[in-house]
Scaffold this motif. Structure first.
Motif, PDB file in Angstrom:
ATOM      1  N   PHE A 239       0.837  -1.196   0.000  1.00  0.00           N
ATOM      2  CA  PHE A 239       0.000   0.000   0.000  1.00  0.00           C
ATOM      3  C   PHE A 239       0.877   1.253   0.000  1.00  0.00           C
ATOM      4  O   PHE A 239       1.788   1.389   0.798  1.00  0.00           O
ATOM      5  N   SER A 240       0.573   2.166  -0.899  1.00  0.00           N
ATOM      6  CA  SER A 240       1.184   3.491  -0.851  1.00  0.00           C
ATOM      7  C   SER A 240       0.395   4.348   0.132  1.00  0.00           C
ATOM      8  O   SER A 240      -0.726   3.993   0.523  1.00  0.00           O
ATOM      9  N   PRO A 241       0.929   5.511   0.552  1.00  0.00           N
ATOM     10  CA  PRO A 241       0.147   6.391   1.424  1.00  0.00           C
ATOM     11  C   PRO A 241      -1.202   6.756   0.824  1.00  0.00           C
ATOM     12  O   PRO A 241      -2.222   6.773   1.521  1.00  0.00           O
ATOM     13  N   GLN A 242      -1.218   7.030  -0.477  1.00  0.00           N
ATOM     14  CA  GLN A 242      -2.477   7.420  -1.101  1.00  0.00           C
ATOM     15  C   GLN A 242      -3.473   6.258  -1.190  1.00  0.00           C
ATOM     16  O   GLN A 242      -4.689   6.473  -1.168  1.00  0.00           O
ATOM     17  N   VAL A 260      -4.316  15.614   6.477  1.00  0.00           N
ATOM     18  CA  VAL A 260      -3.632  14.322   6.471  1.00  0.00           C
ATOM     19  C   VAL A 260      -2.175  14.575   6.839  1.00  0.00           C
ATOM     20  O   VAL A 260      -1.496  15.375   6.192  1.00  0.00           O
ATOM     21  N   LEU A 261      -1.722  13.903   7.890  1.00  0.00           N
ATOM     22  CA  LEU A 261      -0.354  14.071   8.387  1.00  0.00           C
ATOM     23  C   LEU A 261       0.493  12.868   7.984  1.00  0.00           C
ATOM     24  O   LEU A 261       0.111  11.718   8.230  1.00  0.00           O
ATOM     25  N   ALA A 262       1.634  13.148   7.369  1.00  0.00           N
ATOM     26  CA  ALA A 262       2.544  12.083   6.952  1.00  0.00           C
ATOM     27  C   ALA A 262       3.977  12.498   7.239  1.00  0.00           C
ATOM     28  O   ALA A 262       4.288  13.691   7.321  1.00  0.00           O
ATOM     29  N   ASP A 263       4.850  11.500   7.379  1.00  0.00           N
ATOM     30  CA  ASP A 263       6.265  11.801   7.568  1.00  0.00           C
ATOM     31  C   ASP A 263       6.869  12.235   6.236  1.00  0.00           C
ATOM     32  O   ASP A 263       6.759  11.525   5.226  1.00  0.00           O
ATOM     33  N   ARG A 264       7.517  13.388   6.244  1.00  0.00           N
ATOM     34  CA  ARG A 264       8.017  13.973   4.992  1.00  0.00           C
ATOM     35  C   ARG A 264       9.066  13.096   4.313  1.00  0.00           C
ATOM     36  O   ARG A 264       9.207  13.109   3.086  1.00  0.00           O
ATOM     37  N   ASN A 265       9.804  12.299   5.089  1.00  0.00           N
ATOM     38  CA  ASN A 265      10.890  11.504   4.519  1.00  0.00           C
ATOM     39  C   ASN A 265      10.414  10.178   3.935  1.00  0.00           C
ATOM     40  O   ASN A 265      11.201   9.475   3.300  1.00  0.00           O
ATOM     41  N   LEU A 266       9.146   9.846   4.156  1.00  0.00           N
ATOM     42  CA  LEU A 266       8.632   8.557   3.701  1.00  0.00           C
ATOM     43  C   LEU A 266       7.606   8.691   2.587  1.00  0.00           C
ATOM     44  O   LEU A 266       7.014   7.695   2.176  1.00  0.00           O
ATOM     45  N   VAL A 267       7.398   9.909   2.115  1.00  0.00           N
ATOM     46  CA  VAL A 267       6.452  10.132   1.014  1.00  0.00           C
ATOM     47  C   VAL A 267       7.253  10.301  -0.269  1.00  0.00           C
ATOM     48  O   VAL A 267       7.915  11.311  -0.489  1.00  0.00           O
ATOM     49  N   ASP A 268       7.208   9.281  -1.118  1.00  0.00           N
ATOM     50  CA  ASP A 268       7.992   9.305  -2.354  1.00  0.00           C
ATOM     51  C   ASP A 268       7.370  10.202  -3.422  1.00  0.00           C
ATOM     52  O   ASP A 268       8.088  10.765  -4.255  1.00  0.00           O
ATOM     53  N   LEU A 273       0.207  12.168  -3.457  1.00  0.00           N
ATOM     54  CA  LEU A 273      -0.477  12.090  -2.164  1.00  0.00           C
ATOM     55  C   LEU A 273      -1.331  13.329  -1.926  1.00  0.00           C
ATOM     56  O   LEU A 273      -2.463  13.239  -1.446  1.00  0.00           O
ATOM     57  N   GLU A 274      -0.806  14.482  -2.283  1.00  0.00           N
ATOM     58  CA  GLU A 274      -1.561  15.723  -2.088  1.00  0.00           C
ATOM     59  C   GLU A 274      -2.851  15.705  -2.902  1.00  0.00           C
ATOM     60  O   GLU A 274      -3.904  16.160  -2.426  1.00  0.00           O
ATOM     61  N   LYS A 275      -2.803  15.169  -4.090  1.00  0.00           N
ATOM     62  CA  LYS A 275      -4.005  15.060  -4.920  1.00  0.00           C
ATOM     63  C   LYS A 275      -5.043  14.167  -4.245  1.00  0.00           C
ATOM     64  O   LYS A 275      -6.238  14.472  -4.245  1.00  0.00           O
ATOM     65  N   ALA A 276      -4.574  13.055  -3.657  1.00  0.00           N
ATOM     66  CA  ALA A 276      -5.492  12.156  -2.961  1.00  0.00           C
ATOM     67  C   ALA A 276      -6.108  12.840  -1.745  1.00  0.00           C
ATOM     68  O   ALA A 276      -7.287  12.645  -1.438  1.00  0.00           O
ATOM     69  N   LEU A 286       3.166  17.715   6.040  1.00  0.00           N
ATOM     70  CA  LEU A 286       4.353  16.870   6.094  1.00  0.00           C
ATOM     71  C   LEU A 286       5.239  17.314   7.247  1.00  0.00           C
ATOM     72  O   LEU A 286       5.498  18.509   7.416  1.00  0.00           O
ATOM     73  N   ALA A 287       5.698  16.348   8.044  1.00  0.00           N
ATOM     74  CA  ALA A 287       6.526  16.666   9.199  1.00  0.00           C
ATOM     75  C   ALA A 287       7.444  15.488   9.488  1.00  0.00           C
ATOM     76  O   ALA A 287       7.225  14.367   8.992  1.00  0.00           O
ATOM     77  N   ASP A 288       8.475  15.725  10.288  1.00  0.00           N
ATOM     78  CA  ASP A 288       9.345  14.648  10.760  1.00  0.00           C
ATOM     79  C   ASP A 288       8.702  14.044  11.997  1.00  0.00           C
ATOM     80  O   ASP A 288       8.805  14.601  13.093  1.00  0.00           O
ATOM     81  N   VAL A 289       8.044  12.903  11.844  1.00  0.00           N
ATOM     82  CA  VAL A 289       7.346  12.285  12.973  1.00  0.00           C
ATOM     83  C   VAL A 289       7.865  10.884  13.289  1.00  0.00           C
ATOM     84  O   VAL A 289       7.478  10.293  14.292  1.00  0.00           O
TER      85      VAL A 289
END
Length: 325
Positions: A239-242, A260-268, A273-276, A286-289
């Motif tokens: 599964f991708s984030p989207q 929608v909160l996601a780790d910035r380093n793990l979103v390829d 994702l932003e479109k979704a 996007l943040a370092d979480v």
């Protein structure tokens, strides 16, 4: 300024992560927890005594324990599991305490509230439904010999371990009574948090309790989805984030998400994702979480900082990606 009223939905380790962070940023925190576990200590107590499975509720209470000696000690106590050659083997102390309170008080919510008082929990823990539930997953390829065949797999443990691809989930019974206190908390909330956690067995089941689903659609609260850091083996492999968001929309087409909160380093593919996210009516943050050691787990302090900055932003009006420090 008063801290926001926050309701966090989920179960297991994912909810533990979000609660460990959220208790640092709000004094008004309620966990609404899945009650479909049928494995381990919880499953044994459920089958023997006919009670709600206490394990996910116990983990949520442990996450809400403070960082002082009292909180850290009691968190370890309730999470402790017996090691023996007898009937107590594998049982968690907290599970037994919770069930004892339920039998004495004959009220699951009152029992959890008393447990919270004992632990000095920094928030309240509630079941999402008033009766034990079974998860039924629609699965493609559960039988390797028939990779395109669609079958139904029943039980949280079986769903989590199925070798096939989970397409959707439903509940048995189909129309379980929602916990009234959970409905009230959602109605009064400023923010409702979905995830992180096992998508099909911890997050989406909340949307299959009709009363709870109606409350989540009708609440004035803003809705935030915290994405997982890695696929859940056996549930969301590949599964991708989207994809997580697409599945969420399929299970609750009318549900609007604000952030929608996601780790910035793990979103390829942040643009994809932003479109979704926009399809759900919200914006991407996007943040370092993630933990600094590289493991696929959320760092409580980092996640707390991200939540705090999102909460402070107030009304969500921007549709572009918000990059948090």
């Amino acid at each position: 300024m008063d801290s926001p009223k926050v309701v966090a939905l989920g179960g297991g380790h994912g909810l533990f992560a979000s609660l460990s962070a959220l208790r640092r940023v709000t004094d008004h925190l309620t966990a609404v927890v899945t009650v479909a576990d049928d494995g381990g200590s919880s499953g044994r107590l459920r089958r023997e005594l006919g009670v709600l499975p206490p394990g996910d509720l116990r983990m949520a209470l442990a996450a809400l324990c403070g960082d002082d000696d009292w909180g850290s000690t009691w968190s370890e106590v309730v999470q402790h599991r017996f090691l023996s050659q007898g009937e107590l083997h594998g049982h968690a102390v907290g599970n037994l305490l919770i069930v004892a309170l339920w039998e004495l008080l004959d009220d699951p919510v009152a029992g959890l509230d008393w447990m919270g008082r004992l632990l000095r929990a920094e928030g309240r823990v509630l079941p999402m439904a008033s009766v034990p539930l079974d998860i039924v997953a629609e699965v493609r390829g559960a039988d390797p010999a028939a990779p395109e065949a669609i079958t139904h797999v029943r039980g949280q443990v079986a769903c989590a371990k199925t070798p096939g691809k989970v397409l959707s989930v439903s509940l048995v019974p189909e129309d379980p009574p929602a916990c009234p206190e959970a409905l009230r908390a959602i109605e009064e909330a400023d923010w409702v948090i979905f995830g992180p956690g096992s998508w099909f067995t911890s997050v989406l089941p909340h949307l299959k309790v009709p009363g709870l689903a109606d409350a989540l659609l009708g609440t004035r609260a803003k809705r935030l989805v915290a994405l997982n850091l890695a696929p859940q083996p056996g549930e969301t492999d590949d599964f991708s984030p989207q994809t997580h968001l697409e599945v969420l929309r399929a299970h609750a087409p009318e549900l609007k998400i604000d952030v929608v909160l996601a780790d910035r380093n793990l979103v390829d593919e942040p643009d994809v994702l932003e479109k979704a996210v926009r399809t759900l009516g919200g914006r991407l943050a996007l943040a370092d979480v993630a933990a600094e050691d590289g493991s696929p787990r959320h760092d409580p302090a980092r996640l707390a900082q991200a939540f705090a900055q999102i909460f402070v932003s107030g009304h969500v009006t921007r549709r572009d990606s918000a990059r948090l420090p």
